[in-house]
Every structure is written in C-alpha cells, then in structure tokens.
Design an enzyme around this catalytic site. Structure first.
Site, PDB file in Angstrom:
ATOM      1  N   ASP A 109      52.478  17.484  82.088  1.00 19.36           N
ATOM      2  CA  ASP A 109      52.928  16.469  81.146  1.00 19.36           C
ATOM      3  C   ASP A 109      51.764  15.497  80.929  1.00 19.36           C
ATOM      4  O   ASP A 109      51.501  14.620  81.753  1.00 19.36           O
ATOM      5  CB  ASP A 109      54.149  15.748  81.738  1.00 19.36           C
TER       6      ASP A 109
ATOM      7  N   ASP B  67      56.623  20.153  85.977  1.00 17.82           N
ATOM      8  CA  ASP B  67      58.072  20.288  86.000  1.00 17.82           C
ATOM      9  C   ASP B  67      58.424  21.775  85.986  1.00 17.82           C
ATOM     10  O   ASP B  67      58.020  22.486  85.066  1.00 17.82           O
ATOM     11  CB  ASP B  67      58.648  19.587  84.761  1.00 17.82           C
TER      12      ASP B  67
ATOM     13  N   ASP C 239      51.752  15.744  86.620  1.00 16.05           N
ATOM     14  CA  ASP C 239      53.173  16.013  86.816  1.00 16.05           C
ATOM     15  C   ASP C 239      53.493  17.431  86.338  1.00 16.05           C
ATOM     16  O   ASP C 239      53.187  17.792  85.206  1.00 16.05           O
ATOM     17  CB  ASP C 239      53.977  14.977  86.003  1.00 16.05           C
TER      18      ASP C 239
END
Lengths: 371, 378
Positions: B273, B100, B98
C-alpha cells in the site's frame, strides 16, 4: 584520465575570494562590480541574457572573469530578493553546465559532483547491461557512477515523470544507485540548480555597496518587462478570484504547480501539460494561461501558445485534453497528497470545492440569522 | 444482573487488562517523541494526539483503560500532543511498508451475516440481501496460507532494503490480523520526504519499472543477456530465472527469453500500500499489542513464521461463548465451528475472543483462561 575543470562552465565551484586575491590583488567583489568595468558589464550582459530566456553564452572573457561575473550576478539576485530571478539564474547556469557535463570524462564528472557535496563514488566493478551484440560479442551500457540513494532520490525528484530517471529503473546495490553517462549528467544538473539556489541563500550581501550595479540590473530587468510580467500576473489573479476561476478551490496538486509557475521554476513536461489541460477545462482562456507560463525559465511565447492552443482543443485534432487522472498524477510524482482527495481526477476535486464554497457561503449566512 | 452486552465487554476488558499487565509491549525508540493513538474497548472513536513520557506512564493509562487498538506514530515530534499536525514539529519518520493478505487471489472471501434475520451469504453486502437490514457483519475468510504469502513478501521487502539500500534496522511484524508491517528505523531514512518514500515504494513494488530499460531485449529472438555478476533488480531476476531453470549459458554470459524475464518481473512484484509508505505521520500498531480486530498479538517475526494463528494468541485455555448467528462448519482461525444462536459452547480462548470481536458471539465465561508469556518470534 585526468580531471580538467573548465570553470567557465562551472563558476559555482570556484573559490572566488582566492581568485580575486591572486588575479586582482587588493580588489574585492564590490570593487570589481563596477557597472562600467569589464566584469561588471559582462555580469549585466549575462543577467540580461538569462532574463530574456537565452543561454549564458560564451563571452570573450577569461575563466577568472566569468567566475567573478557569476558571483556578482548572485550578489545582485540576493540583493533584489526575487525568488523567481534566483531560480531563473540557477537554472540558466545549471543548463550551461550541463552542456559541458555531457562531454566530460568520468573522473571530472565525479570531481565536480564531489565539489558540490554529492556523496558519489566511481565503481571499481561497475554494473554492465548488455544492450546489443556486435560481431558476436555483447556491447554494454556501463554504470560507473555510484551515487548514495538519498542524494539520488533528492535530485531525481523533479525528473520522475521520465521513466529513465526513476529509481525503479536504476541498478541499486548496498545503498548506492549506479548510473550511466546518459543519466548522471542530468541528475548532476539538478543538483547544481539546488546548489546555486543554496549559494544565493547563504550569501552575505551589503546592498548599499553594490547599489550602482543593482540599479543597472533593475534598469535591465525593467526594460525586459521582468516586472511587467509580474504585474500582469497579479491583475490576472484578481480577475480569476472575482470572476470565474477560484484559485482557492484548486486541488493541492494544481495549486502546487501554479505556485511553482509563479516562482519561475522549471517544470517537467508532464506538469506543464496537466496544468494547461486543467486550466483550459475550467474555463481559463489561452492568453490567461500564457500569462502564467511567462515566468518559466525557457519561455518561448510562440511555442507555448501553440501548445496551449493544441491542449485546449483549438488546433490540430481539435481534441480538448483532460488533465491527468489522480492515479497518473500520483505515479508521476505530481500529487502532493499522502492519501487521496476522494476523486479520480483533479477536475472533480475543483468542482466539488467550488460547490462546497458556494454551500458554505449559503449556510454561513443562515447561521448569522440564528445568531 | 448485568445485561449480556456489558458482560461481554466486561470480560473483554478484563482479558485485555490482564494481558497488558504482563508488560509485553515493545518499546519504540523515543517514546516521548511519538504521538500515541488508541481506541478504547467500548468506544467507537479513536483518541489521537496522546503523548506519554515513558512506557510506565503508558502502561498506567492502558491498564486503567484497556485499548481495543493501540498505535504510535512512525514520526518523531517536538510536541506529539499538539492537535494541529503543523504545530507538532516533525523531526523524521520511520519507513513503513504495509502488506495486506487479502490482496492475493483467493484470499479475499467473505461471509456476510445478518444479525436480524440470522441468514448468511457468501460475499460482502452492506444490506442483508434477504431482509434488507443494515445490521450485517462481514466475516473475512483468510486461511493461514494467505498469511504465509504475505510473510514471504514482507521478507522480500526486508531483503531489498538490506541488499539494495544497505539499511540495517528492519523489523517485520505480523499485524495481528491479516497482514504484515515492515518497519525500518535507520537514521538515514528518517528525513525522507513523502515523495522520496513513494519512489522507494515503487522500487519495492516494481510499479513504474520499464523492462526494456533495465532488461533490454536484443537480437531478433528477443533475448536478455546477463553477466555473471549482476546487482539490484537484475540480480533478483537473474536468480529467479536460474531457480526456474530458464537461463541458458552462453560462454561467460547467460541469456533468457525476454518473455520469461517479463513473467519473472511479475512474480517479483510485491503488492504494498503505497499510501502507507508515503504517509510520514502514519500511526502503526505497537509490537506486542493486541489487534482488536482479531484478538491476536502484533508480533515481530524473524526467519521463520509460526505455523498457525494460535501461535499469535496472548491467551491459552478456553472460554464459553454464546453465538448470535447460526452456521455449520464456520472456519475460525484454522478451526471449524458449528454455531447455533444462543447455545453456549466452550472453545479455545483465541477462537472465542475472535468471534466476540467480530460480533458473532458473546463471551459468557472466562474462568479457564490463562495468560501466555510475552511472545518473541525474532
């Protein structure tokens, strides 16, 4: 370079049935497991050395006899069903193997790894890392061992506290992790421990046929206070639960380490440090902590006591150490929680759990009144 | 006459329903073994532990109950609908990463709107600094360049998984909001433990890398020597240094300053993450579903990233919205808007829906909305 395997160090890869058939025609593992026979006595002596924390040692016996002795020990541990003993035996034999592995040539190391089911290749053009210049020419660390990355992740899991074993510090290419002669034997040692534990698990043993040698083994274990250590542990657990220390309130990371200690697993230096600091901080005294460490394979009371006292702030600089922060625990691979416990240090989680447990007790009595 | 709030919700439900009726969801492998999670439009809680034997049954459910968010588990289970995670019977999980975009410097600006006093403030506040009200809306300002940076990092992950780990079934998805998901579903990785996944995450992010072990500095001048055939992380750093013209030829070898190697390592870090990667029961968004935070579609992206947010909209045409705040020149997905409370304006559909989902406007009219065909960018 030729592959030469000295089965004295690697009995776990030998086919014991073929050896018995060839060397002692008509005999079986059961008949050779006579506690008064040469091999039975050797097996019991090795077992005694293992539970006393000594190395397996080199006896006067032949490789065939050492192999049969090894399988007799496995049969005994399987029959006793003692997980701590199984771990202790597996670690002792893998350490024994490591002493030899460190000096083996590349083809032999690869042959041994393949025999225990590791997906490994010898690299044709291995990665080379220049480490110094000698007379104007570079000297290299060569990484000829190509281990499939899944095997590497599995067998390096317990070693991630040491940077040189983490996959992030390896050369990885097309699914294979390339290792040098310093790192690979240590990884192989871990794989051997796991292999031996599996061997015991898969072993079919009829305890009644081995009752004589099993009785002798029990006697040796009893004399070496093997069972006493366990009894002390249970007593201590009782004291902790009813007195100050609440094991149920331990954060998952510390519970996991305690569980491993109780199972007699070989913990990393970091795991030992942080559990000691944690237990000392929550008020466990040195003797109680020492009691927990008595199960570890390389237990040495003098050294362990010194280290516990040092971490607890009773020696040296008199500084009482903190357990690692949650972040450090995560980076060392000691945190079993996928997310987080909502705290920065395991001590905070413990205190919070203690408070919640007290609160729950209070509210539950209130609820009872309403009912 | 219905109240404005329910009218807004009614329009959103209708638009989401129309989109899902086109059948644009990407079917995950073994849908019957996946736990499905949804937050329905108009609801504030998630419904987990749902299970559907086929996509047909899932479509039937979501067309009746249009979801704001639609997820499936990275894990495969014997019984995906079991409430207790232990009773689900875990078989394995896809590998997830992930990214971001708001982790990048300059990509995490926010404006806080107070819906009580109508004032706005730079930064994030839980309470209105002016009137103290907690009726505040945090509005993120992420320009498309930040999305491009996140995309580049997602591609880096894909290349590492491919080149270093030999994995093949890797897809990169725009999350529909401000990040990217990299999903790998090769058989080899399905049974990796959480701890093993953490080690892979660290390999990707280069956290825990000891430069002196992998790039040992030698001689008093502290140089790092490379050979012409490097592998893994050494190859990436070698190529990066070459690209930056920081390598010096030394016979058949190459050398670089240790400090330059350290800078190159920093440039090659990918901020992911780790918790997401370690979580073997993570729910992730369906490809082709609408991200309810933005109204944009979770889209599989290949070698080239579309050029703007508009390319991820499931709708064309325009809507009429009624703002609930005042703001001149508010950046909205690459457009600038002047909002005046209660004054209706006609805007592009994706812009209007974005503002409605953020709570800064109500949808008034959807007559000129068109549904796009399913989007495929890879």
């Amino acid at each position: 370079m030729a592959v030469i395997i000295d089965y004295t160090y690697y009995p776990f890869i030998a086919d014991v049935n073929s050896i018995i058939e060839y060397r002692w025609p008509g005999a079986t593992l059961v008949t050779l497991a006579d506690p008064n026979g040469i091999i039975g006595r050797r097996a019991l002596r090795i077992l005694e050395r293992i539970i006393k924390g000594k190395d397996i040692g080199r006896g006067q016996r032949t490789a065939e006899e050492e192999i049969v002795a090894y399988y007799i020990i496995l049969a005994i541990t399987k029959a006793l069903g003692d997980r701590r003993l199984i771990n202790r035996v597996a670690i002792a034999y893998s350490k024994h193997a490591y002493e030899k592995l460190r000096h083996e040539n590349i083809p032999t190391l690869i042959a041994i790894a393949k025999r225990i089911g590791i997906n490994i290749l010898q690299a044709k053009n291995p990665p080379r890392i220049p480490v110094k210049i000698i007379h104007g020419s570079p000297a290299f660390i060569v990484k000829p061992f190509a281990m499939y990355f899944k095997d590497y992740l599995k067998f390096s899991a317990r070693l991630t506290g040491e940077p040189k074993y983490r996959i992030v510090n390896q050369i990885v290419h097309r699914g294979y992790v390339y290792l040098d002669k310093d790192v690979f034997p240590r990884i192989l040692e871990e794989a051997i421990t796991s292999y031996i534990v599996n061997q015991v698990n898969e072993l079919q043993v009829r305890s009644e046929e081995l009752s004589h040698i099993i009785d002798k083994a029990r006697e040796i274990l009893g004399k070496a206070n093997w069972y006493q250590v366990r009894a002390v542990r249970h007593t201590q657990q009782g004291v902790f639960e009813t007195d100050i220390i609440d094991f149920n309130a331990f954060p998952p990371c510390m519970s996991k380490i305690i569980e491993a200690l109780r199972a007699g697993e070989n913990l990393s230096h970091q795991a030992r440090f942080t559990i000691t600091a944690f237990l000392a901080r929550i008020g466990m005294d040195v003797e109680e902590i020492l009691g927990l460490f008595k199960n570890v394979p390389d237990f040495n009371e003098k050294i362990a006591r010194y280290q516990i006292e040092h971490i607890a702030g009773l020696r040296g600089s008199r500084k009482q150490y903190m357990p690692y922060s949650c972040q450090t625990m995560k980076s060392l691979g000691l945190c079993p929680v996928a997310g987080d416990c909502g705290a920065k240090n395991p001590l905070v989680v413990y205190r919070r759990n203690i408070l919640r447990s007290k609160y729950r007790k209070g509210t539950s009595s209130g609820k009872n009144k309403n009912d | 006459m219905s109240r404005p709030v329910s009218s807004n919700l009614r329009h959103l439900k209708s638009l989401f329903r129309q989109y899902y009726s086109t059948g644009c969801l990407e079917e995950p492998a073994y849908i019957h073994k996946r736990e499905i999670g949804v937050q329905l439009l108009g609801e504030t809680t998630y419904r987990r532990h749902l299970s559907f034997p086929s996509m047909t049954m899932l479509y039937k459910f979501i067309i009746e109950n249009p979801p704001l968010h639609l997820y499936y588990s990275s894990a495969y289970y014997d019984d995906p609908s079991a409430k207790d995670m232990g009773a689900k019977g875990w078989h394995g999980s896809d590998l997830l990463f992930d990214i971001d975009a708001d982790h990048y410097q300059g990509c995490n600006s926010t404006i806080t709107f107070c819906t009580r006093c109508g004032k706005s403030f730079e930064g994030t506040y839980k309470q209105c600094p002016s009137c103290g009200s907690t009726n505040v809306i945090a509005y993120p300002l992420i320009n498309f360049d930040c999305i491009k940076r996140a995309y580049n990092d997602a591609i880096k992950i894909k290349l590492v998984l491919k080149d270093d780990f030999g994995l093949k079934n890797i897809k990169v998805y725009f999350s529909g909001n401000r990040g990217f998901h990299v999903k790998c579903s090769d058989d080899e990785i399905l049974d990796l433990t959480s701890d093993e996944r953490r080690e892979l995450a660290m390999y990707i992010s280069l956290n825990g890398l000891e430069p002196a072990l992998v790039f040992p500095p030698i001689t008093k001048r502290k140089i790092v020597i490379f050979v012409s055939q490097e592998y893994g992380i050494r190859k990436r750093i070698f190529m990066d240094l070459d690209h930056k013209d920081l390598l010096r030829r030394r016979g058949v070898l190459y050398e670089a300053d240790y400090d330059d190697v350290l800078y190159s390592i920093e440039d090659n870090r990918v901020d992911i993450d780790t918790v997401v990667t370690m979580d073997i029961s993570r729910l992730s968004r369906f490809g082709g579903s609408i991200n309810g935070k933005s109204g944009l579609v979770v889209s599989s992206v290949g070698e080239q990233l579309p050029s703007s947010y508009a390319d991820f909209s499931p709708w064309d045409g325009t809507v009429v919205i009624k703002p609930v705040v005042d703001f001149s020149g508010l950046p909205v997905l690459g457009n600038k808007l002047n909002l005046k409370t209660g004054i209706p304006i006609r805007v592009k559909t994706y812009v209007g829906i974005y503002l409605a989902l953020k709570g800064l406007a109500k949808i008034e009219n959807v007559e000129r909305v068109e549904i796009r065909k399913c989007m495929m960018y890879s």
